[in-house]
Write a protein that holds these residues in place. Structure first.
Motif, short mmCIF file in Angstrom:
data_model
loop_
_atom_site.label_atom_id
_atom_site.label_comp_id
_atom_site.label_asym_id
_atom_site.label_seq_id
_atom_site.Cartn_x
_atom_site.Cartn_y
_atom_site.Cartn_z
N MET A 53 0.83 -1.20 0.00
CA MET A 53 0.00 0.00 0.00
C MET A 53 0.86 1.25 0.00
O MET A 53 0.60 2.21 -0.73
CB MET A 53 -0.92 0.01 1.23
CG MET A 53 -2.09 -0.96 1.17
SD MET A 53 -3.22 -0.79 -0.26
CE MET A 53 -3.49 0.97 -0.32
N SER A 54 1.92 1.27 0.83
CA SER A 54 2.81 2.43 0.89
C SER A 54 3.46 2.68 -0.45
O SER A 54 3.56 3.82 -0.92
CB SER A 54 3.88 2.21 1.97
OG SER A 54 3.30 2.10 3.24
N ASP A 55 3.90 1.60 -1.10
CA ASP A 55 4.55 1.75 -2.41
C ASP A 55 3.57 2.28 -3.45
O ASP A 55 3.92 3.13 -4.28
CB ASP A 55 5.12 0.41 -2.87
CG ASP A 55 6.32 -0.03 -2.04
OD1 ASP A 55 6.85 0.80 -1.28
OD2 ASP A 55 6.72 -1.20 -2.16
N ALA A 56 2.34 1.79 -3.43
CA ALA A 56 1.34 2.26 -4.38
C ALA A 56 1.03 3.74 -4.16
O ALA A 56 0.93 4.52 -5.11
CB ALA A 56 0.08 1.42 -4.28
N LEU A 57 0.87 4.14 -2.91
CA LEU A 57 0.58 5.54 -2.59
C LEU A 57 1.73 6.45 -3.02
O LEU A 57 1.52 7.59 -3.42
CB LEU A 57 0.29 5.69 -1.10
CG LEU A 57 -1.07 5.16 -0.65
CD1 LEU A 57 -1.08 4.88 0.86
CD2 LEU A 57 -2.18 6.14 -1.00
N ALA A 58 2.95 5.95 -2.95
CA ALA A 58 4.12 6.76 -3.31
C ALA A 58 4.19 7.06 -4.80
O ALA A 58 4.90 7.97 -5.21
CB ALA A 58 5.40 6.06 -2.86
N THR A 59 3.46 6.30 -5.64
CA THR A 59 3.50 6.55 -7.08
C THR A 59 2.57 7.67 -7.51
O THR A 59 2.62 8.09 -8.67
CB THR A 59 3.10 5.29 -7.87
OG1 THR A 59 1.71 4.99 -7.62
CG2 THR A 59 3.95 4.10 -7.49
N TRP A 60 1.70 8.18 -6.60
CA TRP A 60 0.71 9.20 -6.95
C TRP A 60 -0.20 8.69 -8.08
O TRP A 60 -0.64 9.45 -8.93
CB TRP A 60 1.37 10.51 -7.37
CG TRP A 60 2.12 11.21 -6.29
CD1 TRP A 60 2.50 10.72 -5.09
CD2 TRP A 60 2.59 12.57 -6.31
NE1 TRP A 60 3.18 11.66 -4.35
CE2 TRP A 60 3.26 12.81 -5.09
CE3 TRP A 60 2.52 13.59 -7.24
CZ2 TRP A 60 3.84 14.02 -4.78
CZ3 TRP A 60 3.11 14.80 -6.94
CH2 TRP A 60 3.77 15.01 -5.71
N HIS A 61 -0.49 7.42 -8.10
CA HIS A 61 -1.29 6.81 -9.17
C HIS A 61 -2.46 6.10 -8.49
O HIS A 61 -2.29 5.03 -7.89
CB HIS A 61 -0.43 5.83 -9.95
CG HIS A 61 -1.04 5.34 -11.24
ND1 HIS A 61 -2.31 4.82 -11.31
CD2 HIS A 61 -0.55 5.28 -12.50
CE1 HIS A 61 -2.58 4.45 -12.54
NE2 HIS A 61 -1.52 4.74 -13.29
N MET A 62 -3.67 6.68 -8.59
CA MET A 62 -4.82 6.10 -7.90
C MET A 62 -5.14 4.71 -8.41
O MET A 62 -5.63 3.85 -7.65
CB MET A 62 -6.04 7.03 -8.04
CG MET A 62 -7.25 6.57 -7.25
SD MET A 62 -6.96 6.37 -5.46
CE MET A 62 -6.95 8.10 -4.94
N GLY A 63 -4.88 4.44 -9.69
CA GLY A 63 -5.11 3.10 -10.21
C GLY A 63 -4.27 2.07 -9.50
O GLY A 63 -4.74 0.97 -9.18
N ARG A 64 -3.00 2.40 -9.24
CA ARG A 64 -2.12 1.47 -8.51
C ARG A 64 -2.59 1.30 -7.07
O ARG A 64 -2.48 0.22 -6.48
CB ARG A 64 -0.68 1.98 -8.54
CG ARG A 64 -0.03 1.89 -9.91
CD ARG A 64 1.40 2.41 -9.88
NE ARG A 64 2.04 2.23 -11.17
CZ ARG A 64 2.67 1.12 -11.55
NH1 ARG A 64 2.74 0.11 -10.70
NH2 ARG A 64 3.21 1.03 -12.74
N VAL A 65 -3.10 2.38 -6.48
CA VAL A 65 -3.60 2.31 -5.11
C VAL A 65 -4.81 1.38 -5.05
O VAL A 65 -4.93 0.54 -4.14
CB VAL A 65 -3.96 3.71 -4.59
CG1 VAL A 65 -4.63 3.63 -3.22
CG2 VAL A 65 -2.72 4.59 -4.51
N ILE A 66 -5.73 1.52 -6.00
CA ILE A 66 -6.92 0.67 -6.01
C ILE A 66 -6.52 -0.79 -6.21
O ILE A 66 -7.07 -1.70 -5.56
CB ILE A 66 -7.90 1.13 -7.11
CG1 ILE A 66 -8.42 2.54 -6.79
CG2 ILE A 66 -9.06 0.16 -7.25
CD1 ILE A 66 -9.23 3.17 -7.91
#
Length: 517
Positions: A53-66
């Motif tokens: 989750m932390s890594d996904a949030l760090a990309t600023w990409h909501m698709g990756r977060v979802i």
């Protein structure tokens, strides 16, 4: 004579069903199933602390977060796109495009998605109305140092404590700042208006003086009057610093700062004086090209293509001809990752023969990329090796200017890319030997070592050496995990597929299992 009815049990909780209940689940589980279709479940605070989750949030990409949310191990099983899409008011196809396409930018949608999923505000890279992003409990720790930060053109003092530093991976940064500045750090990049750095934005480039910092703050407020060559140079320093650390820290750490600087450049380019605009866009082209590379490392082809196109547009407007050729080279390299042989070759040739004078080092890299394209389309090994020799000769003519375009291309890079050419030419044994020669020097960054160990695993697999391939692959996987390199993981997946005939052997079986985890 009476008969005992067959006992039936809930398909979900396994409790006995009432005799008059014809459904496969009990009433409680039916209500829970309905809830699951219309709203997300409650998740504990530690849900958001997981690395994925932390890594996904760090990309600023909501698709990756979802995607990270859907595949989180907290859920008994991966949540289907249809279910999560229904929560967000999207079809399955729309959610798939968001997860696999370029990062969504419309703020109202980002706010709505984050609110529905219950993402804590302090983890986001944007502000939600009425929700100041403050870290809870900050006053319970003793600050290590105070960092002057420019936010929205204003200088503020930000206390950094050990808990905050550790939770965001900044422990080494804080120690470095405390050592270098006697407890007073230099300001990070000025972020876009009202925004703050996402987790992982750990890079800081010092300014020479308080006057220089005040000058930068003024430039953020009034670009037309104060954004000059000095500020343009500062933006360039940010990119240089990120590039220097990228190989060790990986794309997830570099992206937040790079995107922040690019946003500052893009939002102020229209306001600067004409004589400054070309220099600003030239630096922006360099940063956009780097952003394209970072997204390639994350295996996000659409975002990489977006930033390469933006880099080309800015380079053209700035009149930076060599950068235009260099971006074509980068696009050719991206096409190689998509296995598009014709595009690899034609883009490399367009870069080499375009209306610009490329520095010798870039000429060498372009020529070697042409050799790779020729190998992919099936040209004779003699033709490929002739191009490799041309590239090496051009490299020998290059100077050692560390600031020159393509300065990272050196003898070691030539050997590694030559190995790739030999793989494409059907000579995997020669390729494995060349990879091993460079890896033995210990000169590669962590990320690059992982990638080229993965490439060597492919070479060993193609050469019928399954145990050597698996050993290299397992080492590469550990490095890919540490640096967040999806590009490396993709190569390892390719190696595992080639190793299918040997999948019962311990090494290949262990590699396949590790990739599944």
């Amino acid at each position: 004579m009476t008969t005992t009815p067959d006992l039936r049990h809930c398909a979900r909780c396994k409790r006995r069903l009432a005799v008059d209940n014809p459904q496969p689940m009990c009433g409680t589980c039916q209500r829970a199933a309905v809830d699951a279709r219309v709203r997300p479940p409650e998740v504990p605070p530690e849900f958001w602390a997981l690395d994925q989750m932390s890594d996904a949030l760090a990309t600023w990409h909501m698709g990756r977060v979802i995607y990270a949310y859907r595949t989180h191990p907290h859920h008994p099983q991966t949540l289907p796109q249809e279910v999560v899409g229904a929560w967000l008011g999207l079809t399955q196809a729309q959610l798939s495009r968001i997860e696999n396409g370029r990062a969504p930018e419309e703020l109202t949608k980002l706010i709505r998605y984050s609110q529905i999923l219950g993402i804590p505000g302090e983890l986001l890279w944007f502000d939600r109305p009425g929700e100041p992003r403050t870290r809870a409990g900050a006053g319970n720790h003793t600050p290590v140092l105070t960092v002057p930060v420019i936010v929205g053109g204003q200088q503020v003092a930000l206390p950094i404590d050990r808990a905050a530093a550790h939770s965001h991976g900044l422990t080494e940064l804080v120690a470095e700042l405390a050592t270098d500045a006697g407890g007073l750090g230099a300001p990070p990049v000025p972020m876009p208006r009202g925004e703050r750095s996402a987790p992982g934005a750990a890079h800081v480039v010092p300014l020479a003086s308080l006057e220089e910092m005040q000058h930068l703050a003024a430039a953020m407020q009034d670009a037309g009057r104060y954004l000059d060559e000095t500020v343009v140079g500062y933006f360039g320093q940010q990119f240089t610093h990120c590039k220097a650390n990228d190989g060790q820290m990986g794309p997830l750490r570099a992206l937040p700062l790079v995107l922040g600087v690019l946003d500052a450049i893009q939002s102020r380019a229209r306001d600067v004086r004409p004589q400054v605009r070309r220099a600003l866009l030239s630096v922006g082209a360099d940063g956009a090209e780097f952003a394209g590379w970072l997204y390639r490392d994350l295996h996000d082809a659409s975002s990489a293509a977006y930033w390469y196109d933006r880099a080309m547009e800015w380079a053209q407007e700035a009149g930076d001809l060599p950068m235009q050729g260099y971006i074509l080279l980068r696009k050719s390299q991206a096409a190689y990752e998509d296995r598009d042989a014709a595009r690899v070759l034609t883009l490399a040739q367009a870069a080499r023969y375009g209306p610009w004078q490329l520095p010798p080092r870039v000429q060498a890299e372009v020529t070697q990329q042409e050799a790779r394209g020729l190998a992919m389309v099936g040209d004779a090994i003699g033709v490929v090796e002739q191009k490799l020799d041309e590239a090496r000769a051009l490299l020998g003519e290059a100077d050692d200017d560390p600031e020159a375009l393509g300065a990272g291309y050196d003898e070691g890079t030539w050997l590694l890319r030559s190995a790739t050419c030999y793989i494409e030419a059907g000579k995997p044994g020669r390729a494995a030997a060349l990879y091993g020669e460079v890896l033995a020097t210990g000169a590669l960054s962590r990320r690059d070592e992982g990638y080229y160990r993965a490439r060597r695993a492919v070479a060993h697999a193609l050469g019928g050496e399954p145990d050597d391939a698996a050993e290299e692959g397992l080492t590469a996987l550990r490095l890919a995990t540490a640096t967040g390199s999806s590009r490396t993981t993709r190569e390892l997946t390719r190696a595992a597929q080639i190793l299918t005939p040997w999948q019962t052997r311990p090494g290949p079986r262990q590699l396949r299992a590790a990739l599944l985890v």
